[in-house]
Design a protein around this motif. Structure first.
Motif, PDB file in Angstrom:
ATOM      1  N   VAL A 176       0.814  -1.308   0.014  1.00  0.00           N
ATOM      2  CA  VAL A 176       0.077  -0.164  -0.183  1.00  0.00           C
ATOM      3  C   VAL A 176       0.920   1.179   0.130  1.00  0.00           C
ATOM      4  O   VAL A 176       2.105   1.166   0.183  1.00  0.00           O
ATOM      5  N   VAL A 177       0.339   2.484  -0.156  1.00  0.00           N
ATOM      6  CA  VAL A 177       1.000   3.500  -0.403  1.00  0.00           C
ATOM      7  C   VAL A 177       1.453   3.822   0.943  1.00  0.00           C
ATOM      8  O   VAL A 177       0.639   3.869   1.907  1.00  0.00           O
ATOM      9  N   ASP A 183      -8.418   3.232   1.393  1.00  0.00           N
ATOM     10  CA  ASP A 183      -9.652   2.613   0.671  1.00  0.00           C
ATOM     11  C   ASP A 183      -9.501   2.599  -0.740  1.00  0.00           C
ATOM     12  O   ASP A 183     -10.284   1.951  -1.489  1.00  0.00           O
ATOM     13  N   GLU A 184      -8.691   3.631  -1.273  1.00  0.00           N
ATOM     14  CA  GLU A 184      -8.555   3.670  -2.695  1.00  0.00           C
ATOM     15  C   GLU A 184      -8.020   2.462  -3.279  1.00  0.00           C
ATOM     16  O   GLU A 184      -6.956   2.112  -3.089  1.00  0.00           O
ATOM     17  N   PRO A 185      -8.633   2.154  -4.333  1.00  0.00           N
ATOM     18  CA  PRO A 185      -8.098   0.713  -4.724  1.00  0.00           C
ATOM     19  C   PRO A 185      -6.953   0.892  -5.522  1.00  0.00           C
ATOM     20  O   PRO A 185      -6.147  -0.127  -5.738  1.00  0.00           O
ATOM     21  N   GLU A 186      -6.514   1.935  -6.146  1.00  0.00           N
ATOM     22  CA  GLU A 186      -5.308   2.335  -6.813  1.00  0.00           C
ATOM     23  C   GLU A 186      -4.187   2.144  -5.863  1.00  0.00           C
ATOM     24  O   GLU A 186      -3.029   2.402  -6.371  1.00  0.00           O
ATOM     25  N   GLU A 189      -1.819  -2.588  -3.888  1.00  0.00           N
ATOM     26  CA  GLU A 189      -1.574  -3.790  -5.052  1.00  0.00           C
ATOM     27  C   GLU A 189      -1.600  -5.153  -4.339  1.00  0.00           C
ATOM     28  O   GLU A 189      -0.674  -5.184  -3.392  1.00  0.00           O
ATOM     29  N   ILE A 190      -2.129  -6.366  -4.855  1.00  0.00           N
ATOM     30  CA  ILE A 190      -2.180  -7.296  -4.333  1.00  0.00           C
ATOM     31  C   ILE A 190      -1.552  -8.481  -5.132  1.00  0.00           C
ATOM     32  O   ILE A 190      -1.759  -8.362  -6.441  1.00  0.00           O
ATOM     33  N   PHE A 191      -0.443  -9.071  -4.845  1.00  0.00           N
ATOM     34  CA  PHE A 191       0.280 -10.052  -5.671  1.00  0.00           C
ATOM     35  C   PHE A 191      -0.021 -11.466  -5.136  1.00  0.00           C
ATOM     36  O   PHE A 191       0.056 -11.713  -4.030  1.00  0.00           O
ATOM     37  N   GLU A 328       5.718   2.477 -12.861  1.00  0.00           N
ATOM     38  CA  GLU A 328       4.739   3.547 -13.323  1.00  0.00           C
ATOM     39  C   GLU A 328       3.500   3.309 -12.161  1.00  0.00           C
ATOM     40  O   GLU A 328       2.457   4.022 -12.454  1.00  0.00           O
ATOM     41  N   SER A 329       3.669   2.495 -11.064  1.00  0.00           N
ATOM     42  CA  SER A 329       2.392   2.207 -10.380  1.00  0.00           C
ATOM     43  C   SER A 329       2.183   3.418  -9.439  1.00  0.00           C
ATOM     44  O   SER A 329       3.084   4.295  -9.269  1.00  0.00           O
ATOM     45  N   ARG A 330       0.859   3.717  -9.149  1.00  0.00           N
ATOM     46  CA  ARG A 330       0.746   4.764  -8.416  1.00  0.00           C
ATOM     47  C   ARG A 330       1.008   4.681  -6.957  1.00  0.00           C
ATOM     48  O   ARG A 330       1.119   5.799  -6.407  1.00  0.00           O
ATOM     49  N   ILE A 331       1.742   3.284  -6.558  1.00  0.00           N
ATOM     50  CA  ILE A 331       2.160   3.195  -5.335  1.00  0.00           C
ATOM     51  C   ILE A 331       3.793   3.426  -5.648  1.00  0.00           C
ATOM     52  O   ILE A 331       4.319   2.653  -6.391  1.00  0.00           O
ATOM     53  N   LYS A 332       4.041   4.496  -4.839  1.00  0.00           N
ATOM     54  CA  LYS A 332       5.635   4.984  -5.225  1.00  0.00           C
ATOM     55  C   LYS A 332       6.504   3.853  -4.670  1.00  0.00           C
ATOM     56  O   LYS A 332       6.305   3.554  -3.560  1.00  0.00           O
ATOM     57  N   GLY A 333       7.471   3.487  -5.435  1.00  0.00           N
ATOM     58  CA  GLY A 333       8.244   2.616  -4.855  1.00  0.00           C
ATOM     59  C   GLY A 333       7.936   1.112  -4.902  1.00  0.00           C
ATOM     60  O   GLY A 333       8.542   0.701  -3.989  1.00  0.00           O
ATOM     61  N   LEU A 334       6.854   0.923  -5.497  1.00  0.00           N
ATOM     62  CA  LEU A 334       6.155  -0.580  -5.434  1.00  0.00           C
ATOM     63  C   LEU A 334       7.277  -1.461  -5.636  1.00  0.00           C
ATOM     64  O   LEU A 334       7.491  -2.470  -4.810  1.00  0.00           O
ATOM     65  N   GLY A 335       8.259  -1.417  -6.783  1.00  0.00           N
ATOM     66  CA  GLY A 335       9.281  -2.339  -7.153  1.00  0.00           C
ATOM     67  C   GLY A 335      10.215  -2.552  -5.922  1.00  0.00           C
ATOM     68  O   GLY A 335      10.645  -3.762  -5.456  1.00  0.00           O
ATOM     69  N   GLU A 336      10.334  -1.277  -5.247  1.00  0.00           N
ATOM     70  CA  GLU A 336      11.309  -1.547  -3.971  1.00  0.00           C
ATOM     71  C   GLU A 336      10.873  -2.185  -2.950  1.00  0.00           C
ATOM     72  O   GLU A 336      11.499  -2.978  -1.975  1.00  0.00           O
TER      73      GLU A 336
END
Ligand code: HEM
Length: 361
Positions: A176-177, A183-186, A189-191, A328-336
């Protein structure tokens, strides 16, 4: 992340019984971030079907002062067609679901989609999966209800699975951010992760097909719980649907270089069960650490998969490159946030992920 390929999954808490949905007022209350109101979403999905637009009226001859006057009077058929004309595709799917004796899909207790966002999402996904074809969507929906009645996936997720056969093979992680629950679905991210490279014994894990499918379904339902469609606040449309999952298959350290019959039947059955009963839940799917020598398996597996789904697939030879896919995910640093072995800086799957429950041995 490349826009050509994306994937996702989610469910309702397994320990909560399926209960009647929240009253309509709660679901219809506008939230500041609701970009697409339920009514708009439903209206966009209410293109009349050919059958519904056909208007027929039987001419009736009446005698008036020697003249024959032709009038139209509603017949039963006309009335039925008029009623059908009024019902949107979503309403018709709800009507079909109402007549079925199984009450839920993915943990969502089905209700009138006009005022229950989680149900709107479920029904719209069945329409989207069938490119808006109501007849096909209804057929798939009924088959899902039949399958859920027979298999009871909400019970499967509460079951224990053999540690020897399944430990370390499947996880669900949620990112999550800024580490906050939102609450915002964007912003979530679930894997789901399938570490098929970690299978110790093909015979043990895939030998009993029913047991394997039950475990695989339990993993999917765990992911659906995390997706939390039950708590969704945004309706979806044909073009907008953030309620999806990323999936990763990791084939690192595969200890066999052929695809034995057990694997073929387990894969084929999983693909079939998932295509039928979990439509429109995949955002993108990554196959990582695929040994060069096993590249042929990719071509083989694709034979069973719908072309629309294949577009979301990304085979990658090096798992450590996975993190770069999410720039490009809305979750900044998702890859990290991903585990180190996938190019991130986050905790290991074993530490941060959820697995279906395992027996002690
Ligand atoms: C021999 C080791 C392998 C095992 C045990 C294995 C297992 C499986 C299983 C059980 C599935 C069913 C779908 C699921 O669980 O989500 C599957 C699907 C699939 N596998 Fe493998 N696999 C192996 C090797 C490979 C290799 C080397 C590739 C090449 C990239 C590959 C590509 C695929 C594809 C494309 C699908 C379809 C996925 C879908 O429809 O979602 N597999 N595999």
């Amino acid at each position: 992340m490349s826009d050509a390929n994306k994937t996702t999954d989610v469910v309702a808490p397994a320990d909560k019984p399926v209960v009647a949905p929240e009253p309509v007022t709660a679901a219809t209350e506008p939230t500041p971030n609701t970009e697409v109101p339920v009514t708009a979403a439903i209206a966009s999905a209410t293109e009349p079907t050919t059958a519904a637009t056909t208007t027929t009226a039987a001419p009736i001859a009446t005698e008036t002062t020697g003249q024959v006057k032709t009038e139209t009077a509603p017949t039963q058929e006309t009335t039925e067609l008029a009623e059908e004309k009024e019902a949107s595709p979503l309403a018709q799917l709800w009507e079909a679901a109402k007549n079925h004796d199984h009450p839920e899909i993915w943990g969502v207790p089905l209700a009138d989609p006009a005022n229950h966002i989680p149900s709107q999402i479920v029904f719209q996904k069945y329409l989207n999966a069938n490119d808006g074809d109501l007849v096909k969507a209804k057929d798939q929906l009924i088959k899902t209800l039949d399958w859920r009645k027979k298999s009871d996936p909400l019970e499967l997720v509460r079951r224990m699975y053999s540690k020897t056969k399944f430990e370390g093979l499947g996880f669900v992680t949620t990112y999550v951010v800024d580490g906050k629950e939102v609450d915002e679905p964007e912003e979530r991210e679930i894997f789901t992760w399938n570490i098929y490279g970690g299978v110790k014994s093909i015979d043990e894990t895939f030998g009993n097909l029913e047991e394997f499918i039950n475990w695989r379904v339990a993993l999917m339902e765990l992911a659906l719980q995390e997706l939390n469609i039950c708590g969704a606040v945004k309706p979806i449309t044909a073009d907008y649907d953030p309620y999806k999952l990323f999936q990763v298959h990791d084939y690192k350290s595969i200890s066999f270089l052929r695809s034995p019959p057990h694997v073929k039947s387990a894969s084929a059955e999983t693909i079939k069960v998932f295509a039928q009963n979990y439509p429109e839940l995949l955002k993108e799917k990554f196959f990582v650490n695929v040994p060069a020598i096993m590249g042929f398996v990719y071509g083989f597996m694709k034979l069973f998969v719908a072309p629309k789904t294949i577009k979301k697939f990304h085979p990658m030879s090096n798992g450590a490159n996975l993190a770069k896919e999410f720039d490009e995910s809305r979750i900044k640093g998702l890859g990290e946030k991903l585990p180190v072995e996938y190019g991130g800086k986050g905790g290991e799957l074993k530490a941060v992920g959820k697995e279906p429950m395992l027996t002690a041995e």
